[in-house]
Enzyme design. Sequence first.
Site, PDB file in Angstrom:
ATOM      1  N   ASP A 201      -0.725   8.244  -3.304  1.00 39.85           N
ATOM      2  CA  ASP A 201       0.021   8.597  -2.102  1.00 39.85           C
ATOM      3  C   ASP A 201      -0.408   7.732  -0.915  1.00 39.85           C
ATOM      4  O   ASP A 201      -1.606   7.535  -0.689  1.00 39.85           O
ATOM      5  CB  ASP A 201      -0.262  10.077  -1.808  1.00 39.85           C
ATOM      6  N   GLU A 243       2.297   4.114  -3.810  1.00 39.63           N
ATOM      7  CA  GLU A 243       3.346   4.336  -2.821  1.00 39.63           C
ATOM      8  C   GLU A 243       2.977   3.523  -1.590  1.00 39.63           C
ATOM      9  O   GLU A 243       2.061   3.888  -0.849  1.00 39.63           O
ATOM     10  CB  GLU A 243       3.463   5.819  -2.446  1.00 39.63           C
TER      11      GLU A 243
END
Length: 554
Positions: A201, A243
């Site tokens: 993330d 990401e």
Amino acid sequence: MIKDLWYKNAVIYCLSVGTYMDANGDGIGDFSGLMRRLDYLNGLGVSAIWLMPFQASPGRDNGYDISDYYSVNPAYGTLGDFVEFTHAAKQRGIRVLIDLVVNHTSDQHPWFKEARRDPKSKHRDWYVWSKKKPTNANKGMVFPGVQKSTWTHDPVAKEYYFHRFYDFQPDLNTSNPEVLAEILRIMGFWIQLGVSGFRMDAVPFVISTKGADVKKPREQYAMLRDLREFLQWRVGDSMILAEANVLPSTDMQYFGDDGDRMHMMFNFQVNQNLFYALASADTKPLIRAMDKTKKRPHSGQWGMFLRNHDELDLGRLSEKQRQTVFDAFGPNKEDQLYDRGIRRRLAPMLGGDRRRLELAYSLMFTLPGTPVLRYGDELGMGDDLSLPERECCRTPMQWSTEPHGGFTKSDKPIMPVIGHGPYGYEHVNAAFQRRDPNSMLNWIERIIRMRKEVPEVGWGDFEALNVGNDAVLALRYDWRNNSVLFLHNFAAEPIEVEFKTGLADQRGARLVNLLGDEHSEAKKNGKHCVCLESYGYRWYRVGGLDYLLNRSDV
Ligand code: GLC
Ligand code: CA
């Protein structure tokens, strides 16, 4: 040269445990429910599941606010259930990737609780503090319009703490070596429990320098190698999918020139330009985005996606391009989010038009990289705009016409299943679509099956061919003495295109259609002539179906 990088020719399916299936009837999806659906996923043909956060969490950001990294949220089950699940997935040859959310913790994490209480505690320096409110506190919010600041005063600590995301997500001080050591411990823990890697993330923020005195944050790219090295040493075939919505000029910093950093990255550049192409029928910017992101190390790979659990971020398009996409797919204020994106699911964005949905998915499966499919999209599921922010596209999976779409026996699912309108579970559900040979579900299953037999897309190099019309994207891939060619018509009108395959030898004279009967023989001048229906697409093998006999080993 490493041959068996599984993620180079894989299909990844993203889901959250809480909205997939609820086996114990308390209204919240759980690992027991998910486990019973593994055969469905196996049938669909996916190679890996990306599980969204399932650890203990107050649940204020869909689980992206973790309060214990070494646990399973009790609502979803136990660590025992988790291991049963990874085992059951492995038995079916399905790998499991999990989210690694280490840019921040929940403000309810014991580390943060201790840090705010006690300035002398070990955990104080695990977060980022400032006695005075930094002058740039009103800059750099990831959720503008919802989030007011990146520094918030904590009444207990009597200092300000830094948070790139919501104020209940204090940023970890990732420059502190102890924090890095803890991140590795977290990775090691889950690797041991059977996962094949991580969707990491918010990577640019994890590696960024943070602090009140940091005027211009700097990315500490070397950290990426530390993470990879650790992982690769523990389990050789595990990987990290980053990401990172960054500019193409920094892509190689993330992959590493020698392929020694992130294995995979989501291709946000292509994603945004793909939606522009779908909206405008102009493929030029998409081809430019593909060219700009063409370079990657041999072991590196792009993750190709259409929609995910967040808004469709259009922040990297020009103002005019963004407006074109808004006008086409999200014209109303309630469709839009954070001044930069659209929060709808794919099917309603495309007006439920099956031709356009097939076009979009056919593209996702044939753009250079590994496709990442979002749960429910294989059915053309819709959204619930009455839910706040990004929650609208996170409703429960629609399995059947049973109450709550077969998701739960409880009267009160924690997230309401879509139960009305054209996307309601009475109309859109897996059971119906399984019986209908022409359903979206069966189409997706067939396309996945075919895509896995076309490793040229995942491994090979592409070339965009000139077909004399910007509404048509023509891509050829070459790999190990084999070639494939794809045509996509973005326009609402039928278009006839003439083109050369660009291959020097005789193979290019024949194109064998992989999805239908209509093959193509080159004319005397060496050109193919294909008439594409509106939003039409073609998958061709160059040469003939003896390609496997011609495929070379290196
Ligand atoms: C990522 C996630 C998003 C989450 C945020 C904070 O952008 O995709 O859902 O809100 O990180 O963790
Ligand atoms: Ca449950």
